[in-house]
Scaffold this motif. Structure first.
Motif, short mmCIF file in Angstrom:
data_model
loop_
_atom_site.label_atom_id
_atom_site.label_comp_id
_atom_site.label_asym_id
_atom_site.label_seq_id
_atom_site.Cartn_x
_atom_site.Cartn_y
_atom_site.Cartn_z
N LYS A 100 20.87 32.00 -25.96
CA LYS A 100 20.89 33.14 -27.32
C LYS A 100 20.66 34.52 -26.10
N VAL A 101 22.24 35.61 -27.08
CA VAL A 101 22.59 36.74 -25.75
C VAL A 101 21.90 37.38 -27.14
N ILE A 102 20.69 38.18 -26.22
CA ILE A 102 19.96 39.80 -27.24
C ILE A 102 20.14 40.92 -26.05
N CYS A 103 20.56 42.42 -27.41
CA CYS A 103 20.53 43.53 -26.95
C CYS A 103 19.39 44.16 -27.18
N GLU A 104 19.09 44.82 -26.87
CA GLU A 104 17.71 45.72 -27.26
C GLU A 104 17.32 46.61 -26.81
N GLU A 105 17.30 47.79 -27.68
CA GLU A 105 16.70 48.84 -27.12
C GLU A 105 15.30 49.45 -26.43
N GLU A 106 14.96 50.21 -25.70
CA GLU A 106 13.28 50.24 -25.04
C GLU A 106 13.89 52.20 -25.47
N ALA A 107 12.80 52.68 -26.00
CA ALA A 107 12.18 53.74 -26.55
C ALA A 107 10.63 54.42 -25.60
N ILE A 108 10.54 55.56 -25.06
CA ILE A 108 9.49 55.81 -24.27
C ILE A 108 9.56 57.78 -24.66
N SER A 109 8.55 57.29 -25.50
CA SER A 109 7.94 58.35 -26.20
C SER A 109 6.20 58.96 -25.86
N GLY A 110 5.59 60.09 -26.11
CA GLY A 110 4.73 60.22 -25.70
C GLY A 110 4.63 61.59 -24.15
N LYS A 111 3.58 61.84 -24.06
CA LYS A 111 3.15 62.20 -22.91
C LYS A 111 3.14 60.95 -21.67
N ASN A 112 3.29 61.90 -20.63
CA ASN A 112 3.50 60.41 -19.28
C ASN A 112 2.48 60.13 -18.94
N ASP A 113 1.11 60.66 -19.30
CA ASP A 113 -0.21 59.69 -18.64
C ASP A 113 -0.27 58.90 -19.96
N ASN A 114 0.02 58.69 -21.04
CA ASN A 114 0.15 57.90 -22.39
C ASN A 114 0.91 57.59 -23.48
N PRO A 115 1.88 56.53 -22.60
CA PRO A 115 3.68 56.77 -22.90
C PRO A 115 3.77 55.66 -24.12
N THR A 116 4.01 56.22 -25.27
CA THR A 116 4.46 55.35 -26.15
C THR A 116 5.86 54.17 -25.90
N ILE A 117 5.70 53.11 -25.86
CA ILE A 117 6.88 52.31 -25.98
C ILE A 117 7.09 51.30 -26.36
N THR A 118 8.76 51.79 -27.50
CA THR A 118 8.96 50.93 -28.81
C THR A 118 10.37 50.22 -28.13
N THR A 119 10.36 48.80 -28.52
CA THR A 119 11.33 48.31 -28.39
C THR A 119 12.03 47.33 -29.64
N GLU A 120 13.54 47.67 -29.99
CA GLU A 120 13.94 47.05 -31.17
C GLU A 120 15.15 46.54 -30.61
N LYS A 121 15.14 45.02 -30.68
CA LYS A 121 16.48 43.93 -30.92
C LYS A 121 17.55 44.28 -31.64
N GLN A 136 16.33 52.49 -22.82
CA GLN A 136 17.06 51.95 -21.89
C GLN A 136 18.25 50.99 -23.61
N ILE A 137 19.67 50.97 -22.53
CA ILE A 137 19.84 49.74 -24.02
C ILE A 137 19.50 47.80 -22.86
N ARG A 138 19.56 47.25 -22.62
CA ARG A 138 19.25 46.00 -21.78
C ARG A 138 19.89 44.31 -22.87
N TRP A 139 20.84 44.53 -22.17
CA TRP A 139 21.73 43.06 -22.07
C TRP A 139 20.63 41.38 -21.74
N ILE A 140 20.45 40.76 -22.39
CA ILE A 140 19.77 39.46 -22.12
C ILE A 140 20.28 38.55 -22.09
N LEU A 141 20.45 37.03 -21.40
CA LEU A 141 20.83 35.70 -22.03
C LEU A 141 19.57 35.24 -21.94
N GLU A 142 18.73 34.71 -22.53
CA GLU A 142 17.55 33.62 -22.78
C GLU A 142 18.03 32.67 -22.77
#
Length: 204
Positions: free
Chosen positions: A111-132, A172-178
């Motif tokens: 399957k081909v997946i396109c996912e977006e990863e966003a990093i928010s918050g402070k550098n010492d305690n970032p919040t990473i959100t990943t969405e397909k 980031q926007i990443r394309w993946i072949l799984e």
């Protein structure tokens, strides 16, 4: 007090004492029985745990030995990098070492997946959100037995409206072949990251 009464009381006392001794012996035997039953149950539980542990260790070792028969997976695009709206042929290959063959048939799914990863918050305690953003399942492919390699060609098309690859500090926007392999001797899933560039429009 007559002799008969005294003898009767003595026999009654002896009978009561004998009955008490008998009950005590039975109680001790019962306690011994339950103690032995608990020991047996604990031993059986230990044997079951040991069997499951040995089975798990054997499966892990067997999986390692099987994986050693295979060379690293390869992914070959007929055209790279891909562009939005473009069709492509992708060869997935997993070769076996010299003299080894796959003895049973199996299936390969991708399957081909396109996912977006966003990093928010402070550098010492970032919040990473990943969405397909997009998921496309490709047709299942059957691989016959007695082959020296797992080779599958997938046909895919990147939607023109999908986002291209993007890499910034906080986004980031990443394309993946799984690719998932389902064989009797090998069950595994691999992820391959690839680049998708914006659509190229000719000015001619």
């Amino acid at each position: 007090m007559s002799l008969a009464v005294s003898c009767g009381r003595a026999f009654l006392t002896i009978g009561i004492f004998a009955q008490f001794v008998l009950i005590l012996q039975r109680s001790q035997m019962l306690n011994l029985f339950f103690a032995r039953l608990v020991v047996v149950l604990i031993a059986m539980g230990g044997l079951i745990w040991l069997y499951n542990w040995a089975k798990l260790v054997y499966a892990s070792i067997d999986k390692i030995l099987i994986s050693l028969n295979f060379l690293p997976s390869e992914l070959i695009f007929n055209n790279y990098p891909l562009s939005l709206g473009e069709e492509a042929s992708v060869l997935f290959r997993r070769r076996l070492r010299s003299g080894k063959i796959i003895k049973t048939a199996g299936t390969v799914n991708a399957k081909v997946i396109c996912e977006e990863e966003a990093i928010s918050g402070k550098n010492d305690n970032p919040t990473i959100t990943t969405e397909k953003v997009l998921t496309m399942s490709l047709p299942e492919v059957l691989v016959p037995a007695y082959e020296s390699a797992i080779e599958v060609i997938f046909k895919l098309k990147i939607p023109q409206t999908a986002p291209p690859s993007f890499d910034a500090t906080h986004n980031q926007i990443r394309w993946i072949l799984e690719v998932s392999l389902d064989f009797q001797m090998l069950k595994e899933s691999s992820k391959f990251y690839f680049q998708v560039q914006p659509q190229i429009i000719s000015t001619n």
